[in-house]
Design an enzyme around this catalytic site. Sequence first.
Site, PDB file in Angstrom:
ATOM      1  N   THR A 157       1.084  -1.115   0.000  1.00  0.00           N
ATOM      2  CA  THR A 157      -0.124  -0.367   0.035  1.00  0.00           C
ATOM      3  C   THR A 157       0.393   1.088  -0.126  1.00  0.00           C
ATOM      4  OG1 THR A 157      -1.496  -1.199   1.242  1.00  0.00           O
ATOM      5  CG2 THR A 157      -1.932   1.471   1.351  1.00  0.00           C
ATOM      6  N   HIS A 183       2.369  -5.163  -4.566  1.00  0.00           N
ATOM      7  CA  HIS A 183       1.884  -5.871  -4.230  1.00  0.00           C
ATOM      8  C   HIS A 183       0.792  -5.746  -5.568  1.00  0.00           C
ATOM      9  CE1 HIS A 183       2.310  -7.042   0.468  1.00  0.00           C
ATOM     10  NE2 HIS A 183       2.731  -7.908  -0.888  1.00  0.00           N
ATOM     11  N   MET A 277       0.658  -3.081   4.698  1.00  0.00           N
ATOM     12  CA  MET A 277       0.014  -3.750   5.380  1.00  0.00           C
ATOM     13  C   MET A 277       0.052  -4.736   5.128  1.00  0.00           C
ATOM     14  SD  MET A 277      -3.782  -4.147   3.374  1.00  0.00           S
ATOM     15  CE  MET A 277      -4.315  -4.664   2.365  1.00  0.00           C
ATOM     16  N   ASP A 280       4.521  -9.203   5.027  1.00  0.00           N
ATOM     17  CA  ASP A 280       5.005  -9.942   3.868  1.00  0.00           C
ATOM     18  C   ASP A 280       6.635  -9.468   3.742  1.00  0.00           C
ATOM     19  OD1 ASP A 280       5.836 -11.537   1.749  1.00  0.00           O
ATOM     20  OD2 ASP A 280       4.776 -10.165   0.050  1.00  0.00           O
TER      21      ASP A 280
END
Length: 343
Positions: A157, A183, A277, A280
């Site tokens: 994010t 991501h 967030m 990972d």
Amino acid sequence: MLREAGFTVDTAASGEEALSRMPLFDPDVVTLDVTMPGMDGLSCLARIMVEHPKPVVMVSSLTGEGAVETLEALRLGAVEAVQKPAAGSIGRIGGELVETVRAAASSRPRRVRGLRERLRLARARIAGEDFAMSRPAAAAAVPESVETGVVLVGVSTGGPSTLEDILPLLPASFPWPVVVAQHMPPAFTATLARRLDEMCALSVVEASRATVLEPGMVCIARGGADLELARRGGRLQAVCVPASPDRPWHPSADRLVMSAMRLLPPDRLVGVLLTGMGNDGAASMADLHARGGRTIAEAEESAVVFGMPQELIKRGGAGIVLPSDRIAGQLIRWLAPAGRRAG
């Protein structure tokens, strides 16, 4: 879907209506489409970020022109994008939407500056500030060989604008390839790679197929899949593989870093964990740090969502903690050959 998840929700049928209701409702998060009647989503977003700065989640189609516009929205200050299904009920994205909005509620909207101004300020920092020069005790000097090493980046994010704080500052002579696990939905990463390629001295490509890793390049993992490093014909390659079902985020930063550690010694790897967030990348980069590799965690002051870098710091795996606009300078000082560093 958001009401069922416990949110208090107000709705607006157009950008103009949304702007008029913002001072009255004062939302914690705004969801916004790109295509709307009257004022388009980008114009509405720009007004929101100036008049009522709030975390904004784009919920739109991310194919073709929609992907380009949504990337521009992320550059304007939106914190994340959720892809509407091309067919079928929008209920299919309910879980992802709720999770993303919850994360956005705890995020901080970035102060929006023009890219040129951000780069100018970052270059001034690189030229005028000290950076950590020490290496981990277990790490040897960076070898001057054909295969030197790889910089591994995990980001989620807030990633597109954060990557713009870092990658355009790396010089064409930067000696290690950079591999990025951002991501993102599958229709989006090719557009991101093209946009970054236009503004970077390094060549930026999406790894939609097996890609030989060479100095002077940035490889963006394809959205919706995972990326692993492999050695074929004696050369390092980034290989797109099906997303692992036991991992919640894709492309997986942990899977990328673990594959790299199977092929290269720790002194030939640098891990960089940026805004996002979840956790990972934290476990694998903490392992890399424990083995003597170098790692950087983004500082809370610049992170849109501090989750991923904070987790690396909590695990004791961050060799250095830096705001995003100082990370390129640190990489240059670690890796760029003497006399060829960017000023």
